[in-house]
Design an enzyme around this catalytic site. Structure first.
Site, PDB file in Angstrom:
ATOM      1  N   CYS A   2       3.867  -4.559 -10.840  1.00 24.56           N
ATOM      2  CA  CYS A   2       4.187  -5.616 -11.572  1.00 24.56           C
ATOM      3  C   CYS A   2       4.838  -6.663 -10.921  1.00 24.56           C
ATOM      4  O   CYS A   2       5.788  -6.662  -9.855  1.00 24.56           O
ATOM      5  CB  CYS A   2       5.022  -5.528 -13.009  1.00 24.56           C
ATOM      6  SG  CYS A   2       4.077  -4.203 -13.949  1.00 24.56           S
ATOM      7  N   ARG A  27       1.171  -6.695  -6.387  1.00 25.60           N
ATOM      8  CA  ARG A  27       1.953  -5.998  -7.087  1.00 25.60           C
ATOM      9  C   ARG A  27       1.321  -5.462  -8.219  1.00 25.60           C
ATOM     10  O   ARG A  27       1.889  -4.367  -9.012  1.00 25.60           O
ATOM     11  CB  ARG A  27       3.167  -6.577  -7.443  1.00 25.60           C
ATOM     12  CG  ARG A  27       3.982  -7.099  -6.211  1.00 25.60           C
ATOM     13  CD  ARG A  27       5.349  -7.878  -6.743  1.00 25.60           C
ATOM     14  NE  ARG A  27       6.142  -6.905  -7.500  1.00 25.60           N
ATOM     15  CZ  ARG A  27       7.177  -6.260  -6.801  1.00 25.60           C
ATOM     16  NH1 ARG A  27       7.224  -6.189  -5.711  1.00 25.60           N
ATOM     17  NH2 ARG A  27       7.881  -5.304  -7.366  1.00 25.60           N
ATOM     18  N   TRP A  73       0.885  -4.059 -13.830  1.00 25.11           N
ATOM     19  CA  TRP A  73       0.284  -2.861 -13.283  1.00 25.11           C
ATOM     20  C   TRP A  73       0.726  -1.993 -14.340  1.00 25.11           C
ATOM     21  O   TRP A  73       1.861  -1.457 -14.473  1.00 25.11           O
ATOM     22  CB  TRP A  73       0.785  -2.386 -11.831  1.00 25.11           C
ATOM     23  CG  TRP A  73       0.168  -1.128 -11.356  1.00 25.11           C
ATOM     24  CD1 TRP A  73      -0.902  -0.779 -10.367  1.00 25.11           C
ATOM     25  CD2 TRP A  73       0.628   0.311 -11.500  1.00 25.11           C
ATOM     26  NE1 TRP A  73      -1.194   0.113 -10.204  1.00 25.11           N
ATOM     27  CE2 TRP A  73      -0.505   1.037 -10.833  1.00 25.11           C
ATOM     28  CE3 TRP A  73       1.586   0.836 -11.877  1.00 25.11           C
ATOM     29  CZ2 TRP A  73      -0.209   2.462 -10.740  1.00 25.11           C
ATOM     30  CZ3 TRP A  73       1.832   2.137 -11.967  1.00 25.11           C
ATOM     31  CH2 TRP A  73       1.046   2.970 -11.342  1.00 25.11           C
ATOM     32  N   ASN A  99       9.257  -5.508 -15.201  1.00 29.66           N
ATOM     33  CA  ASN A  99       8.809  -4.611 -14.317  1.00 29.66           C
ATOM     34  C   ASN A  99       9.481  -3.274 -14.125  1.00 29.66           C
ATOM     35  O   ASN A  99      10.939  -3.586 -13.883  1.00 29.66           O
ATOM     36  CB  ASN A  99       8.771  -5.443 -12.971  1.00 29.66           C
ATOM     37  CG  ASN A  99       8.423  -4.658 -11.838  1.00 29.66           C
ATOM     38  OD1 ASN A  99       7.894  -3.611 -12.043  1.00 29.66           O
ATOM     39  ND2 ASN A  99       8.951  -4.828 -10.610  1.00 29.66           N
ATOM     40  N   GLY A 100       9.006  -2.309 -14.543  1.00 25.74           N
ATOM     41  CA  GLY A 100       9.678  -0.979 -14.441  1.00 25.74           C
ATOM     42  C   GLY A 100       9.403  -0.047 -15.676  1.00 25.74           C
ATOM     43  O   GLY A 100       8.272  -0.355 -16.060  1.00 25.74           O
ATOM     44  N   GLU A 484      -4.163   9.219   8.003  1.00 26.83           N
ATOM     45  CA  GLU A 484      -4.014   7.685   7.721  1.00 26.83           C
ATOM     46  C   GLU A 484      -5.324   7.323   7.657  1.00 26.83           C
ATOM     47  O   GLU A 484      -5.794   6.446   6.566  1.00 26.83           O
ATOM     48  CB  GLU A 484      -3.093   7.086   8.623  1.00 26.83           C
ATOM     49  CG  GLU A 484      -2.903   5.633   8.403  1.00 26.83           C
ATOM     50  CD  GLU A 484      -2.557   5.122   7.091  1.00 26.83           C
ATOM     51  OE1 GLU A 484      -2.101   6.050   6.394  1.00 26.83           O
ATOM     52  OE2 GLU A 484      -2.464   3.824   6.940  1.00 26.83           O
ATOM     53  N   LYS A 488      -6.961   5.440   4.037  1.00 27.95           N
ATOM     54  CA  LYS A 488      -7.495   3.955   3.923  1.00 27.95           C
ATOM     55  C   LYS A 488      -8.790   4.113   3.380  1.00 27.95           C
ATOM     56  O   LYS A 488      -9.314   3.173   2.598  1.00 27.95           O
ATOM     57  CB  LYS A 488      -7.354   3.532   5.233  1.00 27.95           C
ATOM     58  CG  LYS A 488      -6.269   2.929   6.255  1.00 27.95           C
ATOM     59  CD  LYS A 488      -5.773   1.762   5.576  1.00 27.95           C
ATOM     60  CE  LYS A 488      -4.681   2.068   4.548  1.00 27.95           C
ATOM     61  NZ  LYS A 488      -3.268   2.240   4.836  1.00 27.95           N
ATOM     62  N   GLU A 491      -8.668   4.437  -0.242  1.00 27.08           N
ATOM     63  CA  GLU A 491      -8.253   3.225  -1.147  1.00 27.08           C
ATOM     64  C   GLU A 491      -9.080   2.028  -1.041  1.00 27.08           C
ATOM     65  O   GLU A 491      -9.098   1.432  -2.106  1.00 27.08           O
ATOM     66  CB  GLU A 491      -6.832   2.700  -0.415  1.00 27.08           C
ATOM     67  CG  GLU A 491      -5.663   3.490  -0.303  1.00 27.08           C
ATOM     68  CD  GLU A 491      -4.608   2.973   0.186  1.00 27.08           C
ATOM     69  OE1 GLU A 491      -3.562   2.367  -0.302  1.00 27.08           O
ATOM     70  OE2 GLU A 491      -4.645   2.599   1.534  1.00 27.08           O
ATOM     71  N   HIS A 507     -10.729  26.746   8.322  1.00 27.51           N
ATOM     72  CA  HIS A 507     -10.159  27.678   7.348  1.00 27.51           C
ATOM     73  C   HIS A 507     -10.454  27.339   6.062  1.00 27.51           C
ATOM     74  O   HIS A 507      -9.895  27.577   4.983  1.00 27.51           O
ATOM     75  CB  HIS A 507      -8.537  27.738   7.458  1.00 27.51           C
ATOM     76  CG  HIS A 507      -8.266  28.447   9.000  1.00 27.51           C
ATOM     77  ND1 HIS A 507      -8.153  29.650   9.175  1.00 27.51           N
ATOM     78  CD2 HIS A 507      -7.629  27.856   9.944  1.00 27.51           C
ATOM     79  CE1 HIS A 507      -7.985  29.873  10.700  1.00 27.51           C
ATOM     80  NE2 HIS A 507      -7.592  28.615  11.047  1.00 27.51           N
ATOM     81  N   LYS A 606       0.785  -2.712  -4.735  1.00 24.29           N
ATOM     82  CA  LYS A 606       1.306  -2.701  -3.387  1.00 24.29           C
ATOM     83  C   LYS A 606       2.819  -2.051  -3.216  1.00 24.29           C
ATOM     84  O   LYS A 606       3.022  -1.350  -2.284  1.00 24.29           O
ATOM     85  CB  LYS A 606       1.352  -4.309  -2.721  1.00 24.29           C
ATOM     86  CG  LYS A 606       2.037  -4.375  -1.478  1.00 24.29           C
ATOM     87  CD  LYS A 606       1.057  -4.402  -0.473  1.00 24.29           C
ATOM     88  CE  LYS A 606       1.444  -4.268   0.750  1.00 24.29           C
ATOM     89  NZ  LYS A 606       0.693  -3.238   1.979  1.00 24.29           N
TER      90      LYS A 606
HETATM   91  O1  M6R Z   1       6.204   0.265   0.728  1.00 23.97           O
HETATM   92  P1  M6R Z   1       6.076   1.902   1.070  1.00 23.97           P
HETATM   93  O2  M6R Z   1       5.799   1.907   2.398  1.00 23.97           O
HETATM   94  O3  M6R Z   1       7.429   2.487   0.726  1.00 23.97           O
HETATM   95  O4  M6R Z   1       4.741   2.328   0.374  1.00 23.97           O
HETATM   96  C1  M6R Z   1       4.471   3.542   0.142  1.00 23.97           C
HETATM   97  C2  M6R Z   1       3.054   3.720  -0.208  1.00 23.97           C
HETATM   98  O5  M6R Z   1       2.994   3.153  -1.571  1.00 23.97           O
HETATM   99  C3  M6R Z   1       2.277   2.801   0.546  1.00 23.97           C
HETATM  100  O6  M6R Z   1       2.157   3.207   1.838  1.00 23.97           O
HETATM  101  C4  M6R Z   1       0.547   3.217   0.052  1.00 23.97           C
HETATM  102  O7  M6R Z   1       0.378   4.630   0.240  1.00 23.97           O
HETATM  103  C5  M6R Z   1      -0.268   2.175   0.803  1.00 23.97           C
HETATM  104  N1  M6R Z   1      -1.331   1.512  -0.268  1.00 23.97           N
HETATM  105  C6  M6R Z   1      -1.077   2.618   1.800  1.00 23.97           C
HETATM  106  O8  M6R Z   1      -1.974   1.844   2.076  1.00 23.97           O
END
Ligand code: M6R
Length: 611
Positions: A2, A27, A73, A99-100, A484, A488, A491, A507, A606
């Protein structure tokens, strides 16, 4: 999660708030709302993006000098018009954004229901707002006092902004666990989840701390703790320009951020790495060097992409510094009663510096006497502030939800740190140290070179965009990069993808391999090269489609793989900084080919400030 924005002052408040919300959409973006005071309290809110709300309220009288806005969010209650913020109190006089998560909201709601309150949304926010109003009514106190009393009763995380129809100049704000920045102008104040909504108006900001409450008027900023004691606001000068949060000619922030990496990695190394002199200057490391040198172990806590950077850190630190490293998911670490002793070193890695799980994990470790070292991108963020030492990644604002340039910044910091500690500890030879310094120094140029072939990845992406699943394999330093790459792709393209150690694949995951499965090998030239070629043979024998990220000059893998992408030669410790970039591009181009809004993919946010 948020985004919140507020303004009080002589300017038109609505355009400031709506522009600020667009900047904070990273956010959360499932619903949007604003509340303003112009001859009474007006609240406009809608499911969808900020632009949807804007269009929906065209033609309304939005003139005002005080407003608050929210981009959501969802946590409590599905995304809908009625669950969107701001929420209005039973009297219709107060509006609040939040937010929270209020964890004990159910108990408070029950109390309010017994008193005859009814609710129009499913949110915890509406409960807290009516709780505040109820306290104000029954205790005959002002709003500030009612907020203070309410906040002492609740558990959970919050950043709240409230406005009151009867006090048309004041915004009351408070935070615990969710970020709040107040911009200080001349006769005006700006509020935001980060500083981006206020960048063109002021460079002077106050980062509000947990358990602080702010009474904000055009000419006045009063900061207090929950005990009603005044606190002197500490003003910080922002070192950020508007251009840094704009797309600058790129179609998407994600693409811009991928292409910024030659300069962001350079910025991260600048002033720290002097390859010619053979030195690394990192005051955060040097201030704690005896702890690092004598550490019997290091624990790394992080989430998501930052966790992948942590995994690479384990490999690099153990290799160069000979210190045992454990890498923990912050969300597990915080709850599982881990063994943390006085003097243990905990490294927290976070782009935002606000991730709730990481933040709480280090708070717990700090209580046990651990030394917290933060590797953080956002300057002044919560994790940066509670750390005992640290190093910023200096990647600049990362707006795309998928982390790209922050990740390479984290890797660059980790490599410098490991080299610095190894040198001080005497666990690296001078030759190896100097060679790795030279190699690290050359990374920005090599990234620049490989980005020139981005179109080749676009062609590969077109070919595989219809895949339902994908496997990403790597060994050694490239294993975290495979993880990673898979994250990506998930996502940004919604394709199910798994990252695996290439040898572990036999395995279990090998059962998935058929002629429809793309298997992405991160297979740059390293000490595992022959081994990973064997793993490739195993996939080929089962007709899997092989996409390989390989080193220039490799003349073995092109004969095996269906598609290859070359990266410049580099030492195996440094190579992940190169091999990760084609994978970022791959997910970007697949996402675009599938029509995904890559900067704001579904269900994500984010900055994950809820647990
Ligand atoms: O702000 P942070 O690095 O602590 O965030 C951690 C994860 O939420 C963040 O890396 C998330 O996995 C991303 N969307 C990856 O692209």
């Amino acid at each position: 999660m948020c985004g919140i924005v507020g303004y009080t002052g002589p300017r038109e408040a609505y355009p400031i708030v709506i522009t600020g919300l667009k900047r904070l959409e990273y956010r959360g973006y499932d619903s949007t709302g604003v509340a303003l005071l112009n001859g009474g309290l007006k609240v406009y809110k809608k499911k969808g993006r900020v632009a949807d709300l804007e269009e929906n309220i065209l033609g309304k009288n939005l003139h005002c000098n005080i407003a608050i806005g929210h981009t959501r969010w969802a946590t409590h209650g599905e995304p809908s018009d009625r669950n969107a913020h701001p929420h209005t109190s039973a009297s219709g006089k107060l509006a609040m954004i939040h937010n929270g998560i209020i964890e004990n909201y159910a108990q408070i709601k029950k109390e309010l229901l017994n008193k005859g309150y009814s609710f129009t949304s499913d949110t915890d926010t509406e409960v807290l707002l009516n709780f505040i109003e109820d306290i104000r009514k029954n205790n005959d106190c002002n709003l500030e006092e009612a907020v203070r009393v309410a906040l002492k009763r609740i558990t959970g995380a919050y950043c709240i902004l409230l406005i009151d129809e009867d006090d048309p100049e004041t915004i009351i704000a408070a935070r615990k666990g969710s970020p709040l920045v107040i911009g200080v102008g001349k006769g005006e104040h700006f509020l935001g989840s980060d500083a981006s909504p206020m960048l063109e108006y002021t460079k002077e900001v106050v980062y509000v701390n947990d358990y602080e409450l702010a009474i904000v008027r055009p000419n006045e900023l009063i900061l207090k703790n929950l005990g009603n004691e005044k606190i002197t606001p500490f003003i910080t000068k922002l070192d950020m320009e508007l251009a840094a949060i704009e797309k600058g000619g790129y179609d998407h922030f994600m693409l811009k951020e991928i292409f910024e990496q030659p300069s962001t990695i350079h910025d991260c190394l600048r002033g720290r790495l002097d390859a010619a002199a053979g030195t690394i200057t990192m005051s955060g490391v040097m201030n704690n060097i005896e702890h690092f040198k004598n550490a019997s172990r290091i624990i790394i806590v992080a989430c998501g992409t930052s966790w992948h950077a942590g995994l690479l850190a384990e490999y690099v630190i153990e290799e160069l510094c000979r210190i045992p490293v454990e890498v923990e998911y912050a969300s597990e670490f915080r709850y599982r009663n881990p063994i943390v002793n006085k003097g243990d070193i905990i490294i927290a890695i976070s782009q935002s510096g606000e991730t709730a799980d990481t933040l709480v994990a280090i708070e717990r470790a700090k209580e046990n006497g651990a030394i917290i070292f933060g590797i953080v991108n956002v300057v002044g963020s919560s994790i940066a502030r509670i750390s005992d030492g640290g190093a910023y990644t200096h990647a600049g604002p990362e707006i795309g939800v998928a982390s790209t340039k922050a990740f390479t910044g984290q890797l660059a910091v980790i490599m410098m740190m490991a080299l610095k500690i190894a040198k001080e500890k005497g666990t690296i030879t001078d030759d190896r140290y100097n060679k790795l310094l030279m190699e690290l120094d050359a990374v920005p140029e090599k990234v620049d070179a490989l980005l020139k072939s981005a179109d080749l990845i676009k062609i590969i992406a077109e070919k595989y965009k219809g895949a339902g699943d994908a496997l990403f394999l790597g060994r050694g330093y490239n294993f975290p990069i495979a993880l990673e790459g898979a994250l990506k792709l998930k996502e940004i393209s919604y394709i199910h993808a798994e990252g695996y150690p290439a040898a572990e694949m036999k395995h279990g995951p090998i059962a998935l391999v058929d002629e429809n499965l793309p298997v992405v090998f991160v297979a740059t030239k390293d000490s595992y090269h022959e081994k990973i070629v064997s793993n490739m043979q195993e996939i080929k024998a089962r007709k899997g489609k092989i996409i390989a990220i390989i080193t220039e000059g490799d003349d073995v893998i092109p004969g095996l793989a269906d598609d290859v992408f070359y990266v410049p030669t580099a030492d195996e410790i440094i190579a992940p900084l190169l091999s990760t970039i084609p994978l970022q591009l791959l997910s970007y181009y697949v996402g675009i080919a599938k029509g995904v809004d890559v900067d704001k993919p579904r269900n994500l946010a984010k900055s994950v400030t809820v647990e």
